[in-house]
Structure formats: C-alpha cells, structure tokens
Write a protein that holds these residues in place. Structure first.
Motif, PDB file in Angstrom:
ATOM      1  N   TRP A  34      -3.408   9.415  -7.699  1.00 48.77           N
ATOM      2  CA  TRP A  34      -4.202   8.106  -8.293  1.00 48.77           C
ATOM      3  C   TRP A  34      -3.360   6.470  -7.991  1.00 48.77           C
ATOM      4  CZ3 TRP A  34      -2.839   4.525 -12.000  1.00 48.77           C
ATOM      5  CH2 TRP A  34      -4.142   3.767 -12.418  1.00 48.77           C
ATOM      6  N   LEU A  35      -2.244   6.501  -8.487  1.00 50.68           N
ATOM      7  CA  LEU A  35      -1.521   5.273  -8.188  1.00 50.68           C
ATOM      8  C   LEU A  35      -1.563   5.204  -6.704  1.00 50.68           C
ATOM      9  CD1 LEU A  35       0.139   3.130  -9.663  1.00 50.68           C
ATOM     10  CD2 LEU A  35       2.328   4.564  -9.209  1.00 50.68           C
ATOM     11  N   PHE A  36      -1.279   5.984  -5.816  1.00 47.58           N
ATOM     12  CA  PHE A  36      -1.366   5.862  -4.316  1.00 47.58           C
ATOM     13  C   PHE A  36      -2.581   5.332  -4.021  1.00 47.58           C
ATOM     14  CE2 PHE A  36      -1.720   7.066   0.270  1.00 47.58           C
ATOM     15  CZ  PHE A  36      -0.386   6.575   0.651  1.00 47.58           C
ATOM     16  N   GLU A  40      -2.646   1.697  -2.371  1.00 49.06           N
ATOM     17  CA  GLU A  40      -2.985   1.498  -0.954  1.00 49.06           C
ATOM     18  C   GLU A  40      -4.473   1.098  -0.582  1.00 49.06           C
ATOM     19  OE1 GLU A  40      -0.854   1.858   1.760  1.00 49.06           O
ATOM     20  OE2 GLU A  40       0.849   1.955   0.359  1.00 49.06           O
ATOM     21  N   SER A  41      -5.145   1.001  -1.648  1.00 51.37           N
ATOM     22  CA  SER A  41      -6.639   0.626  -1.696  1.00 51.37           C
ATOM     23  C   SER A  41      -7.299   1.810  -0.664  1.00 51.37           C
ATOM     24  CB  SER A  41      -6.613  -0.714  -0.767  1.00 51.37           C
ATOM     25  OG  SER A  41      -6.182  -1.426  -1.690  1.00 51.37           O
ATOM     26  N   ILE A  42      -7.249   3.001  -0.990  1.00 45.93           N
ATOM     27  CA  ILE A  42      -8.040   4.218  -0.343  1.00 45.93           C
ATOM     28  C   ILE A  42      -8.434   5.018  -1.602  1.00 45.93           C
ATOM     29  CG2 ILE A  42      -6.469   4.210   1.730  1.00 45.93           C
ATOM     30  CD1 ILE A  42      -5.289   6.849   0.645  1.00 45.93           C
ATOM     31  N   PHE A  45      -9.567  10.889  -3.325  1.00 43.77           N
ATOM     32  CA  PHE A  45      -9.675  12.049  -2.227  1.00 43.77           C
ATOM     33  C   PHE A  45      -8.628  12.169  -1.228  1.00 43.77           C
ATOM     34  CE2 PHE A  45     -10.762  15.180   0.858  1.00 43.77           C
ATOM     35  CZ  PHE A  45     -10.717  16.473   0.132  1.00 43.77           C
ATOM     36  N   ASP A  46      -8.690  11.076  -0.651  1.00 49.54           N
ATOM     37  CA  ASP A  46      -7.827  10.830   0.568  1.00 49.54           C
ATOM     38  C   ASP A  46      -6.382  10.689  -0.125  1.00 49.54           C
ATOM     39  OD1 ASP A  46      -9.551  10.951   2.552  1.00 49.54           O
ATOM     40  OD2 ASP A  46      -9.945   8.942   2.766  1.00 49.54           O
ATOM     41  N   ALA A  47      -6.000   9.990  -1.092  1.00 53.28           N
ATOM     42  CA  ALA A  47      -4.732   9.853  -1.646  1.00 53.28           C
ATOM     43  C   ALA A  47      -4.188  11.274  -2.242  1.00 53.28           C
ATOM     44  CB  ALA A  47      -4.727   8.763  -3.014  1.00 53.28           C
ATOM     45  N   PHE A  48      -5.320  11.943  -2.881  1.00 50.87           N
ATOM     46  CA  PHE A  48      -4.791  13.361  -3.359  1.00 50.87           C
ATOM     47  C   PHE A  48      -4.321  14.360  -2.121  1.00 50.87           C
ATOM     48  CE2 PHE A  48      -5.537  17.583  -4.967  1.00 50.87           C
ATOM     49  CZ  PHE A  48      -4.772  17.475  -6.079  1.00 50.87           C
ATOM     50  N   GLY A  61       0.765  12.856   8.866  1.00 54.19           N
ATOM     51  CA  GLY A  61       0.786  11.766   9.457  1.00 54.19           C
ATOM     52  C   GLY A  61      -0.568  11.005   9.731  1.00 54.19           C
ATOM     53  N   ASP A  62      -1.743  11.508   9.233  1.00 50.86           N
ATOM     54  CA  ASP A  62      -2.895  10.946   9.392  1.00 50.86           C
ATOM     55  C   ASP A  62      -3.147   9.901   8.429  1.00 50.86           C
ATOM     56  OD1 ASP A  62      -2.896  13.122   7.392  1.00 50.86           O
ATOM     57  OD2 ASP A  62      -4.916  13.810   8.036  1.00 50.86           O
ATOM     58  N   ILE A  63      -2.720  10.017   7.266  1.00 51.12           N
ATOM     59  CA  ILE A  63      -2.508   8.973   6.282  1.00 51.12           C
ATOM     60  C   ILE A  63      -1.113   8.504   5.735  1.00 51.12           C
ATOM     61  CG2 ILE A  63      -3.133   8.450   3.835  1.00 51.12           C
ATOM     62  CD1 ILE A  63      -5.302  10.693   4.082  1.00 51.12           C
ATOM     63  N   VAL A  64      -0.821   7.455   5.913  1.00 48.84           N
ATOM     64  CA  VAL A  64       0.452   6.964   5.932  1.00 48.84           C
ATOM     65  C   VAL A  64       0.561   5.630   4.981  1.00 48.84           C
ATOM     66  CG1 VAL A  64       1.431   7.892   8.127  1.00 48.84           C
ATOM     67  CG2 VAL A  64       0.543   5.691   7.989  1.00 48.84           C
ATOM     68  N   PRO A  65       1.754   5.359   4.181  1.00 43.78           N
ATOM     69  CA  PRO A  65       1.797   4.307   3.255  1.00 43.78           C
ATOM     70  C   PRO A  65       1.740   3.088   4.165  1.00 43.78           C
ATOM     71  CG  PRO A  65       3.565   5.577   2.919  1.00 43.78           C
ATOM     72  CD  PRO A  65       2.778   6.283   3.926  1.00 43.78           C
ATOM     73  N   VAL A  66       1.397   1.956   3.918  1.00 43.05           N
ATOM     74  CA  VAL A  66       1.723   0.719   4.459  1.00 43.05           C
ATOM     75  C   VAL A  66       2.417  -0.158   3.419  1.00 43.05           C
ATOM     76  CG1 VAL A  66      -0.091   1.023   6.231  1.00 43.05           C
ATOM     77  CG2 VAL A  66      -0.844  -0.196   4.292  1.00 43.05           C
TER      78      VAL A  66
END
Length: 112
Positions: A34-36, A40-42, A45-48, A61-66
């Motif tokens: 949830w914090l991610f 990261e403003s996503i 579901f994608d964050a989970f 590597g399809d979702i990475v922190p920026v």
C-alpha cells in the motif's frame, strides 16, 4: 508415498505454531505494498504484485521503484521476504529430519 504424507502432516503441524508470525509478516508485505502504491503513484494491485515478487526474490523487473522512498520500500520487502521464507525453509528442514531420521533427532542429532 507414506513418507510424503507424513512429511506434509508434520510440516503443517509445525507451521501452525508460527501462523501468528506468518500473518504479521504477510500484513507487513500488504502494508508495504500500500505504501509503495502511494509513493510510486501506481494502483494497489500492481504494488501488491511488486511486493510479492520482491518478497519472493523473483524480481521480474516489469515494475521498478523510481523514487528513493520506493527503493527503500523495495529493500524492506526483500528483507521481510527473507524472514518469511527462512521460517518456511527452517520448518521444512526440521520436518525432513524428523521424518527421515527420527532416531537421530531423539538422540540430539548424533553430536555425542
């Protein structure tokens, strides 16, 4: 086949002793997801998905922190994942020893 069923029964018997710990660690993964998602403003579901993949040490590597905060959350997820699966591996190892070598386990592992 008997050994398999014995292993499974004893594994889940041991696992039930650490269910509260596993639930807390799973809740930590969900909270970090949830914090991610916020940082990261996503979508959640994608964050989970990112959280689970990171905790499992898969890292597609399809979702990475920026952001820096997202990277710190990713590192925390990796550490929580190590603890979670360390518990499961430890229980599995102990269960294998109990099932395959019960006499050695009763004697204290053969360290005489």
């Amino acid at each position: 086949m008997d050994v398999f069923f014995t292993f499974v029964g004893r594994f889940f018997g041991c696992l039930r002793h650490v269910v509260p710990v596993l639930l807390v660690l799973s809740a930590v993964v969900a909270a970090l997801a949830w914090l991610f998602s916020v940082v990261e403003s996503i979508g959640f579901f994608d964050a989970f998905y990112f959280a689970v993949v990171t905790a499992l040490a898969v890292g597609y590597g399809d979702i990475v922190p920026v952001t820096a905060a997202g990277k710190v959350i990713g590192m925390a997820l990796g550490m929580v994942g190590m603890v979670l699966f360390g518990i499961v591996v430890g229980i599995s190892t102990r269960t294998i020893m109990v099932v395959m070598h019960p006499d050695e386990v009763r004697r204290g592992g053969g360290d005489e």
